[in-house]
Design a protein around this motif. Structure first.
Motif, mmCIF file in Angstrom:
data_model
loop_
_atom_site.group_PDB
_atom_site.id
_atom_site.type_symbol
_atom_site.label_atom_id
_atom_site.label_comp_id
_atom_site.label_asym_id
_atom_site.label_seq_id
_atom_site.Cartn_x
_atom_site.Cartn_y
_atom_site.Cartn_z
ATOM 1 N N ALA A 140 -34.650 32.773 27.383
ATOM 2 C CA ALA A 140 -34.496 31.332 27.614
ATOM 3 C C ALA A 140 -33.054 30.944 27.317
ATOM 4 O O ALA A 140 -32.783 30.158 26.403
ATOM 5 N N PRO A 141 -32.091 31.487 28.089
ATOM 6 C CA PRO A 141 -30.683 31.185 27.787
ATOM 7 C C PRO A 141 -30.342 29.716 27.991
ATOM 8 O O PRO A 141 -29.375 29.227 27.409
ATOM 9 N N TRP A 142 -31.123 29.013 28.794
ATOM 10 C CA TRP A 142 -30.881 27.578 29.006
ATOM 11 C C TRP A 142 -31.090 26.771 27.728
ATOM 12 O O TRP A 142 -30.568 25.683 27.606
ATOM 13 N N ALA A 143 -31.841 27.315 26.780
ATOM 14 C CA ALA A 143 -32.112 26.600 25.524
ATOM 15 C C ALA A 143 -31.171 27.029 24.398
ATOM 16 O O ALA A 143 -31.154 26.405 23.349
ATOM 17 N N ASN A 144 -30.397 28.076 24.615
ATOM 18 C CA ASN A 144 -29.517 28.603 23.576
ATOM 19 C C ASN A 144 -28.106 28.047 23.762
ATOM 20 O O ASN A 144 -27.336 28.538 24.577
ATOM 21 N N ARG A 145 -27.780 27.038 22.993
ATOM 22 C CA ARG A 145 -26.461 26.396 23.092
ATOM 23 C C ARG A 145 -25.418 27.104 22.228
ATOM 24 O O ARG A 145 -24.238 26.799 22.314
ATOM 25 N N GLU A 146 -25.849 28.051 21.390
ATOM 26 C CA GLU A 146 -24.925 28.727 20.479
ATOM 27 C C GLU A 146 -24.204 29.912 21.109
ATOM 28 O O GLU A 146 -23.199 30.363 20.593
ATOM 29 N N SER A 147 -24.731 30.423 22.216
ATOM 30 C CA SER A 147 -24.161 31.614 22.821
ATOM 31 C C SER A 147 -24.160 31.476 24.341
ATOM 32 O O SER A 147 -25.155 31.058 24.931
ATOM 33 N N GLU A 148 -23.040 31.837 24.971
ATOM 34 C CA GLU A 148 -22.914 31.798 26.421
ATOM 35 C C GLU A 148 -22.475 33.168 26.918
ATOM 36 O O GLU A 148 -21.408 33.646 26.555
ATOM 37 N N LEU A 149 -23.302 33.791 27.756
ATOM 38 C CA LEU A 149 -22.952 35.079 28.346
ATOM 39 C C LEU A 149 -21.767 34.903 29.280
ATOM 40 O O LEU A 149 -21.772 34.010 30.129
ATOM 41 N N LYS A 150 -20.751 35.728 29.103
ATOM 42 C CA LYS A 150 -19.557 35.645 29.947
ATOM 43 C C LYS A 150 -19.435 36.846 30.876
ATOM 44 O O LYS A 150 -19.164 36.696 32.058
ATOM 45 N N THR A 151 -19.589 38.052 30.338
ATOM 46 C CA THR A 151 -19.528 39.262 31.164
ATOM 47 C C THR A 151 -20.560 40.253 30.658
ATOM 48 O O THR A 151 -21.054 40.155 29.527
ATOM 49 N N PHE A 152 -20.871 41.239 31.506
ATOM 50 C CA PHE A 152 -21.845 42.273 31.141
ATOM 51 C C PHE A 152 -21.550 43.527 31.954
ATOM 52 O O PHE A 152 -20.887 43.472 32.986
ATOM 53 N N ARG A 153 -22.049 44.647 31.457
ATOM 54 C CA ARG A 153 -21.963 45.903 32.218
ATOM 55 C C ARG A 153 -23.141 46.778 31.829
ATOM 56 O O ARG A 153 -23.592 46.769 30.682
ATOM 57 N N PHE A 154 -23.657 47.519 32.798
ATOM 58 C CA PHE A 154 -24.781 48.416 32.555
ATOM 59 C C PHE A 154 -24.273 49.690 31.895
ATOM 60 O O PHE A 154 -23.270 50.253 32.307
ATOM 61 N N THR A 155 -24.973 50.123 30.851
ATOM 62 C CA THR A 155 -24.554 51.338 30.156
ATOM 63 C C THR A 155 -25.616 52.422 30.178
ATOM 64 O O THR A 155 -25.354 53.531 29.733
ATOM 65 N N GLY A 156 -26.802 52.127 30.671
ATOM 66 C CA GLY A 156 -27.844 53.148 30.763
ATOM 67 C C GLY A 156 -29.117 52.570 31.328
ATOM 68 O O GLY A 156 -29.310 51.352 31.356
ATOM 69 N N ALA A 157 -29.989 53.465 31.781
ATOM 70 C CA ALA A 157 -31.280 53.028 32.322
ATOM 71 C C ALA A 157 -32.270 54.179 32.223
ATOM 72 O O ALA A 157 -31.884 55.353 32.228
ATOM 73 N N ARG A 158 -33.550 53.800 32.124
ATOM 74 C CA ARG A 158 -34.610 54.811 32.043
ATOM 75 C C ARG A 158 -35.893 54.217 32.614
ATOM 76 O O ARG A 158 -36.246 53.090 32.303
ATOM 77 N N GLN A 159 -36.570 55.001 33.456
ATOM 78 C CA GLN A 159 -37.860 54.570 33.963
ATOM 79 C C GLN A 159 -38.930 54.965 32.953
ATOM 80 O O GLN A 159 -39.028 56.109 32.543
ATOM 81 N N VAL A 160 -39.727 53.985 32.525
ATOM 82 C CA VAL A 160 -40.782 54.204 31.542
ATOM 83 C C VAL A 160 -42.026 54.737 32.227
ATOM 84 O O VAL A 160 -42.638 55.702 31.783
ATOM 85 N N SER A 161 -42.397 54.086 33.301
ATOM 86 C CA SER A 161 -43.565 54.453 34.100
ATOM 87 C C SER A 161 -43.384 53.804 35.459
ATOM 88 O O SER A 161 -42.459 53.014 35.638
ATOM 89 N N PRO A 162 -44.246 54.102 36.422
ATOM 90 C CA PRO A 162 -44.088 53.440 37.713
ATOM 91 C C PRO A 162 -44.148 51.919 37.544
ATOM 92 O O PRO A 162 -45.091 51.377 36.984
ATOM 93 N N GLY A 163 -43.090 51.253 37.974
ATOM 94 C CA GLY A 163 -43.039 49.802 37.885
ATOM 95 C C GLY A 163 -42.479 49.254 36.591
ATOM 96 O O GLY A 163 -42.425 48.038 36.415
ATOM 97 N N ALA A 164 -42.040 50.098 35.675
ATOM 98 C CA ALA A 164 -41.458 49.641 34.402
ATOM 99 C C ALA A 164 -40.155 50.403 34.139
ATOM 100 O O ALA A 164 -40.151 51.630 34.108
#
Length: 191
Positions: A86-110
């Motif tokens: 719910a970032p719309w409710a969080n006035r204390e922090s604003e996301l500015k940039t991001f980057r993906f550092t890893g990923a893993r498939q848990v199961s089909p669809g997750a």
């Protein structure tokens, strides 16, 4: 004759280079991500881009319906939408940039995706850099949606079992049935 020697000599010089590029292709094919991971990353890219732009309606559309229900219950109970998604409710922090550092498939669809986030903190009036977070992506309504965010953790901190046990019903039944059919077909147990 000299021309033939030069052509043959050049051909042998080119051949090893071509062989090396073929060898480089094998590891890249082995490390290639699954279609589910690719699609989940694309969805998370859209979601996070909308959060950076403060497009809250767009971010809500990419949030799992069950998560939106949890956020609404929290608002009714406490009067505040206090949730990582719910970032719309969080006035204390604003996301500015991001980057993906890893990923893993848990199961089909997750799928789990680790992100490094840079956020502006209003209380400190400064940037917080490279904050780790793991996003839980689930296949629902015909595509991937964001199900949850685990802030301050790495991909290795989230077990596959905890995702399967902690988020029942987040993956559509159709996706699970399709995965069972495919595994039965490959195992030779099809009808």
């Amino acid at each position: 004759m000299l021309f033939a020697v030069l052509v043959l000599g050049a051909g042998s010089a080119v051949a090893p280079a071509a062989d090396r590029s073929g060898e480089a292709g094998v590891p890249s094919m082995v490390n290639e991500e699954s279609p589910d991971v690719f699609l989940a990353k694309a969805t998370l890219q859209q979601y996070l881009s909308r959060v950076v732009r403060k497009d809250w309606d767009g971010a809500r559309r990419l949030t799992h319906a069950r998560t939106l229900v949890v956020i609404a219950h929290m608002r009714r109970r406490t009067g505040v939408e206090r949730h990582n998604l719910a970032p719309w409710a969080n006035r204390e922090s604003e996301l500015k940039t991001f980057r993906f550092t890893g990923a893993r498939q848990v199961s089909p669809g997750a799928v789990l995706i680790q992100v490094s986030e840079d956020s502006y903190r209003t209380a400190e009036q400064g940037m917080s850099v490279d904050d780790p977070a793991v996003y839980l992506m689930f296949k629902s309504r015909g595509g991937f949606v964001v199900g949850d965010k685990k802030a301050g953790v790495d991909l290795s901190d989230v077990s596959d079992h905890s995702v399967r046990a902690g988020y029942p019903g987040y993956v559509d039944q159709q996706v699970q049935a399709q995965a069972r059919r495919e595994s039965a077909l490959f195992d030779g147990r099809h009808r």
